[in-house]
Scaffold this active site. Structure first.
Site, PDB file in Angstrom:
ATOM      1  N   HIS A  74       0.829  -1.212   0.000  1.00 36.31           N
ATOM      2  CA  HIS A  74       0.000   0.000   0.000  1.00 36.31           C
ATOM      3  C   HIS A  74       0.866   1.266   0.000  1.00 36.31           C
ATOM      4  O   HIS A  74       2.008   1.207  -0.409  1.00 36.31           O
ATOM      5  CB  HIS A  74      -0.989  -0.043   1.168  1.00 36.31           C
ATOM      6  CG  HIS A  74      -1.727  -1.348   1.212  1.00 36.31           C
ATOM      7  ND1 HIS A  74      -2.818  -1.619   0.419  1.00 36.31           N
ATOM      8  CD2 HIS A  74      -1.471  -2.495   1.901  1.00 36.31           C
ATOM      9  CE1 HIS A  74      -3.229  -2.874   0.641  1.00 36.31           C
ATOM     10  NE2 HIS A  74      -2.425  -3.425   1.528  1.00 36.31           N
ATOM     11  N   GLU A  80      -2.077   0.402   7.708  1.00 37.92           N
ATOM     12  CA  GLU A  80      -1.220  -0.665   7.184  1.00 37.92           C
ATOM     13  C   GLU A  80      -0.024  -0.103   6.417  1.00 37.92           C
ATOM     14  O   GLU A  80       1.103  -0.587   6.553  1.00 37.92           O
ATOM     15  CB  GLU A  80      -2.051  -1.591   6.273  1.00 37.92           C
ATOM     16  CG  GLU A  80      -1.250  -2.759   5.710  1.00 37.92           C
ATOM     17  CD  GLU A  80      -2.072  -3.650   4.797  1.00 37.92           C
ATOM     18  OE1 GLU A  80      -3.280  -3.365   4.615  1.00 37.92           O
ATOM     19  OE2 GLU A  80      -1.512  -4.620   4.249  1.00 37.92           O
ATOM     20  N   HIS A 128       2.651  -7.055   4.283  1.00 40.84           N
ATOM     21  CA  HIS A 128       1.281  -6.596   4.507  1.00 40.84           C
ATOM     22  C   HIS A 128       0.877  -6.865   5.943  1.00 40.84           C
ATOM     23  O   HIS A 128       1.562  -7.601   6.672  1.00 40.84           O
ATOM     24  CB  HIS A 128       0.306  -7.298   3.556  1.00 40.84           C
ATOM     25  CG  HIS A 128       0.414  -6.795   2.147  1.00 40.84           C
ATOM     26  ND1 HIS A 128      -0.473  -5.889   1.610  1.00 40.84           N
ATOM     27  CD2 HIS A 128       1.346  -7.045   1.197  1.00 40.84           C
ATOM     28  CE1 HIS A 128      -0.094  -5.611   0.368  1.00 40.84           C
ATOM     29  NE2 HIS A 128       1.000  -6.297   0.096  1.00 40.84           N
ATOM     30  N   GLU A 143       1.426 -11.717   5.569  1.00 46.30           N
ATOM     31  CA  GLU A 143       0.348 -10.997   6.260  1.00 46.30           C
ATOM     32  C   GLU A 143       0.654 -11.051   7.755  1.00 46.30           C
ATOM     33  O   GLU A 143       0.448 -12.064   8.421  1.00 46.30           O
ATOM     34  CB  GLU A 143      -1.012 -11.636   5.956  1.00 46.30           C
ATOM     35  CG  GLU A 143      -1.488 -11.424   4.523  1.00 46.30           C
ATOM     36  CD  GLU A 143      -2.069 -10.033   4.262  1.00 46.30           C
ATOM     37  OE1 GLU A 143      -2.020  -9.164   5.161  1.00 46.30           O
ATOM     38  OE2 GLU A 143      -2.581  -9.816   3.147  1.00 46.30           O
TER      39      GLU A 143
HETATM   40 ZN   LIG Z   1      -2.336  -5.237   2.505  1.00 46.78          ZN
END
Ligand SMILES: [Zn+2]
Length: 228
Positions: A9, A23, A76, A141
């Protein structure tokens, strides 16, 4: 060895949010900590974004492809109800990529496990950055930004520092990164002695006279000439 780290992002895209966290900030923080942890190793680390920039998924994969990266790691933070850690490779990822992911996953779970976070598993998905990169690529993640306990850890700088350290060690192990060669003056003198270019013992800090310097140079040139 060139690793592309992809802080997920950025810019107009904050990614997941929760408990005052974004994030895009967390992924960049971990990436920046990671580059310090890898500074003692023979590896070049390139980021897909250096700051709070908007970068398309295609451009992220494209950078890794055009640089000829050896490995791509996308960072992430999860969201949407859950807790813990999971990792992804592409649905059609080859064996080699799966092997690298397994090492990263296990090393990171060793860290997350110390805090009681669950292992959500080694998964496969058709994510663009995994699909479009032409080298082994893994997407991590790291906990859930909208889970109170996960978010409390993600907000703790020492936890992020530990995470970056665990990720660095995981990359060292998975990619067999070697420590940077340290300058070793005494070792260099020993090597010259082994090669017969100097005879006696020398203190690495003692100055060289012109007589000594010329002797070493002449021995070197004599060898070169006799080799011709
Ligand atoms: Zn993400």
């Amino acid at each position: 060895m060139l690793i592309v780290i992809d802080p997920g992002h950025g810019g107009k895209d904050p990614g997941g949010t929760g408990f005052g966290l974004k994030e895009k900030d967390l992924t960049l923080k971990v990436a920046r900590l990671l580059i310090d942890k890898l500074s003692g190793y023979q590896v070049e680390v390139v980021f897909t974004r250096a700051g709070d920039d908007t970068v398309s998924l295609g451009a992220r994969a494209g950078l890794a492809n055009s640089r000829g990266a050896d490995f791509f790691c996308s960072l992430h933070v999860n969201a949407g109800g859950g807790t813990g850690f999971e990792s992804y490779v592409h649905v059609a990822a080859p064996e080699g990529t799966e092997g690298l992911r397994a090492v990263l996953h296990e090393e990171l779970m060793r860290y997350y496990g110390r805090f009681g976070f669950p292992d959500r598993g080694k998964k496969r998905a058709n994510f663009a950055v995994l699909r479009e990169t032409r080298m082994p690529a893994v997407l991590l993640e790291n906990l859930f930004i909208d889970h109170p306990r996960d978010a409390a850890h993600l907000a703790d700088p020492s936890f992020l520092d530990g995470l970056a350290g665990a990720l660095a060690q995981a990359l060292v192990k998975a990619l067999h990164l070697q420590p940077e060669q340290k300058w070793d003056p005494a070792g260099e003198i020993a090597r010259l002695k082994e090669r017969g270019l100097i005879v006696g013992d020398h203190d690495p800090n003692s100055p060289v006279t012109w007589g000594e310097f010329a002797t070493v140079l002449n021995r070197l040139l004599d060898r070169k000439e006799s080799a011709l």
